[in-house]
Write a protein that holds these residues in place. Structure first.
Motif, short mmCIF file in Angstrom:
data_model
loop_
_atom_site.label_atom_id
_atom_site.label_comp_id
_atom_site.label_asym_id
_atom_site.label_seq_id
_atom_site.Cartn_x
_atom_site.Cartn_y
_atom_site.Cartn_z
N MET A 121 0.72 -1.08 0.15
CA MET A 121 0.23 -0.14 -0.27
C MET A 121 0.93 1.40 0.04
O MET A 121 0.53 2.22 -0.64
CB MET A 121 -0.86 0.00 1.22
CG MET A 121 -1.97 1.16 1.15
SD MET A 121 -3.14 0.83 2.46
CE MET A 121 -4.34 2.27 2.15
N PHE A 122 2.08 1.31 0.62
CA PHE A 122 2.68 2.34 0.82
C PHE A 122 4.42 2.33 0.46
O PHE A 122 5.24 2.19 1.33
CB PHE A 122 2.70 2.88 2.32
CG PHE A 122 1.38 3.30 2.75
CD1 PHE A 122 0.80 4.37 2.20
CD2 PHE A 122 0.60 2.76 3.62
CE1 PHE A 122 -0.71 4.94 2.65
CE2 PHE A 122 -0.41 3.09 4.17
CZ PHE A 122 -1.27 3.95 3.63
N PRO A 123 4.45 1.90 -0.71
CA PRO A 123 6.04 1.85 -1.28
C PRO A 123 6.37 3.40 -1.14
O PRO A 123 5.62 4.39 -1.34
CB PRO A 123 5.79 1.59 -2.68
CG PRO A 123 4.31 2.05 -3.23
CD PRO A 123 3.54 1.74 -1.99
N PRO A 124 7.78 3.51 -0.71
CA PRO A 124 8.24 4.89 -0.61
C PRO A 124 8.16 5.77 -1.87
O PRO A 124 8.51 5.20 -2.82
CB PRO A 124 9.84 4.49 -0.22
CG PRO A 124 9.95 3.16 -0.39
CD PRO A 124 8.86 2.50 -0.59
N ILE A 129 12.42 7.41 0.13
CA ILE A 129 13.22 6.43 -0.05
C ILE A 129 14.60 6.70 0.43
O ILE A 129 15.36 7.41 0.22
CB ILE A 129 13.41 6.46 -1.85
CG1 ILE A 129 12.05 6.43 -2.61
CG2 ILE A 129 14.59 5.34 -2.18
CD1 ILE A 129 12.21 6.51 -4.00
N TRP A 130 14.82 5.44 1.09
CA TRP A 130 16.08 5.62 1.94
C TRP A 130 17.31 4.63 1.52
O TRP A 130 18.37 4.60 1.79
CB TRP A 130 15.86 5.20 3.31
CG TRP A 130 15.07 3.95 3.60
CD1 TRP A 130 13.76 3.87 3.45
CD2 TRP A 130 15.83 2.72 3.99
NE1 TRP A 130 13.47 2.29 3.52
CE2 TRP A 130 14.62 1.75 4.08
CE3 TRP A 130 16.97 2.32 4.39
CZ2 TRP A 130 15.20 0.74 4.28
CZ3 TRP A 130 17.18 1.13 4.74
CH2 TRP A 130 16.11 0.15 4.83
N ASN A 131 16.86 3.59 0.57
CA ASN A 131 17.77 2.70 0.04
C ASN A 131 17.19 2.47 -1.64
O ASN A 131 16.08 1.80 -1.75
CB ASN A 131 17.71 1.43 0.84
CG ASN A 131 18.68 0.33 0.38
OD1 ASN A 131 19.08 0.49 -0.90
ND2 ASN A 131 18.96 -0.38 0.98
N ASN A 132 18.12 3.08 -2.51
CA ASN A 132 17.49 2.64 -3.73
C ASN A 132 17.52 1.34 -4.48
O ASN A 132 16.93 0.95 -5.37
CB ASN A 132 18.65 3.31 -4.86
CG ASN A 132 18.53 4.90 -4.72
OD1 ASN A 132 17.29 5.40 -4.42
ND2 ASN A 132 19.61 5.63 -4.60
N ILE A 135 12.83 -0.71 -2.54
CA ILE A 135 11.92 0.26 -2.42
C ILE A 135 10.81 -0.28 -1.56
O ILE A 135 9.60 -0.82 -1.82
CB ILE A 135 11.04 0.02 -3.82
CG1 ILE A 135 12.37 0.49 -4.76
CG2 ILE A 135 10.20 1.28 -4.10
CD1 ILE A 135 12.95 1.75 -4.82
N TRP A 136 10.99 -0.11 -0.29
CA TRP A 136 10.15 -0.39 0.91
C TRP A 136 10.46 0.51 2.17
O TRP A 136 11.77 1.09 2.04
CB TRP A 136 10.45 -1.81 1.38
CG TRP A 136 9.78 -2.25 2.87
CD1 TRP A 136 8.60 -2.61 2.83
CD2 TRP A 136 10.67 -1.98 3.88
NE1 TRP A 136 8.58 -2.87 4.36
CE2 TRP A 136 9.73 -2.51 4.82
CE3 TRP A 136 12.21 -1.69 4.35
CZ2 TRP A 136 10.19 -2.74 6.15
CZ3 TRP A 136 12.38 -2.04 5.65
CH2 TRP A 136 11.50 -2.33 6.58
N GLN A 137 9.73 0.79 2.94
CA GLN A 137 9.75 1.65 4.01
C GLN A 137 9.23 0.89 5.41
O GLN A 137 8.28 0.48 5.12
CB GLN A 137 9.15 3.12 3.74
CG GLN A 137 7.73 3.13 3.70
CD GLN A 137 7.29 4.58 3.51
OE1 GLN A 137 7.41 5.61 4.21
NE2 GLN A 137 6.18 4.83 2.57
#
Length: 366
Positions: A121-124, A129-132, A135-137
């Protein structure tokens, strides 16, 4: 055109139509105020084996451990998250700690199911985005110890609840039920142990999980699985909320919580909140249906979920309710019993008053 192609086209049209009917309309987007999602965890490994179960070797057949979510279960909830993202992408365009609150039963499978749903529901996006390469937060998931949880795990001690339920089961035991007796006797003959009515739901779920995991069920289960066993499991599920007293203890706390969130939103107390997510169990959904007086019993599959929406129109608040029986079925709108569709919030508060305790703990122990 072949018959198979025609059938496929029909199914595609029906599915597309269903998705379209579930999609958020412009009018709904203008009136929508708050969303609450209550879901069952995804497909898990068994928690129960009968004595002659051919698949009870945990290391061989269930290496992730007992009662744990499987990869299939993770994907189920991820897909639920994607569906919710598509429906509410304008109302909740991205995750914010100020607008989203996630609560879970304190079981591994529920925490992991919530995490999988949130990943879908909430991909960053952007500065989230903290890690290319990932794609997850991380999103906070809150829970209480199961012994203090009155809403999701429903395992908090409540002596008066269990006394009342024993009365119900004792009365039901006095009613002749030849089919149930015949079923229990048949299963006990092959299972290697006595299988009573209270064992049937766990027995049914174990067979369901083993079959869906690709394991061949013993031939002797064919005359009773799935239909006869499912029917008895569904009936037993209703005994937890058989009467108003049991509903007050077992259904009331969560329904009270959900309506409290709607009331707070309608009064402007939680202006920024847009989504409450609750990750729980099949019995949690069953209790909710029963507490709202649904007569057609609905036994939720893995990944099943209920959506409650609060809408405001002409300065009045209304509640819409949607349901999906499993993670693979698009939700459809329900009519809340004894209420219109949509249901006025004031009326919903009124018709549920009898099962919403003022002080649950006092009533449990007094």
């Amino acid at each position: 055109m072949s018959v198979i192609k025609v059938i496929f086209l029909i199914l595609l049209i029906i599915n597309t139509s269903t998705y379209a009917s579930f999609a958020q309309t412009v009018h709904d987007e203008e009136t929508l105020q708050l969303v609450i999602v209550l879901h069952r965890h995804g497909t898990r490994t068994p928690t129960y084996f009968y004595k002659n179960d051919p698949y009870q070797d945990v290391k061989k057949y269930w290496p992730v451990g007992l009662g744990q979510i499987t990869n299939k279960g993770k994907m189920e909830l991820y897909n639920v998250g994607k569906l919710l993202q598509e429906k509410y992408k304008r109302f909740i365009p991205s995750y914010s700690i100020n607008s989203v609150r996630v609560n879970s039963s304190d079981m591994d499978r529920c925490h992991m199911s919530a995490a999988a749903l949130l990943a879908g529901m909430f991909p960053p996006e952007g500065d989230q985005i903290w890690n290319n390469q990932l794609i997850w937060q991380p999103i906070p998931i809150h829970s209480l110890p199961v012994t203090k949880d009155t809403m999701l795990a429903t395992l908090a001690p409540c002596p008066n609840y269990w006394l009342e339920r024993e009365k119900v089961l004792s009365k039901l035991a006095l009613v002749p039920d030849p089919e149930a007796e015949k079923l229990s006797k048949y299963i006990s003959k092959y299972a290697g142990q006595v299988i009573t009515a209270t064992n049937l739901p766990d027995f049914y779920t174990t067979l369901l999980i083993e079959e869906r995991s690709g394991y061949t069920l013993p031939d002797w289960t064919k005359p009773i699985y799935p239909d006869k066993l499912k029917e008895r499991a569904e009936f037993y599920g209703t005994t937890y909320t058989w009467n108003r007293i049991l509903k007050r203890f077992f259904s009331g706390p969560l329904i009270k919580e959900l309506l409290h969130q709607f009331k707070e939103k309608s009064e402007g107390c939680i202006k920024d909140m847009k989504l409450f997510l609750y990750s729980a169990h099949d019995l949690t959904l069953i209790n909710t249906f029963r507490g709202l007086e649904f007569k057609d019993f609905i036994f939720p599959d893995f990944g099943a979920f209920i959506i409650f929406e609060l809408h405001r129109s002409n300065n009045k608040y209304f509640v819409k309710m949607f349901y999906s029986h499993s993670a693979e079925i698009v939700p459809y709108e329900l009519e809340i019993p004894n209420c219109a569709k949509p249901c006025p919030l004031d009326k919903l508060l009124n018709i549920t008053e009898a099962i919403r305790t003022v002080d649950w703990s006092t009533e449990c122990f007094e």
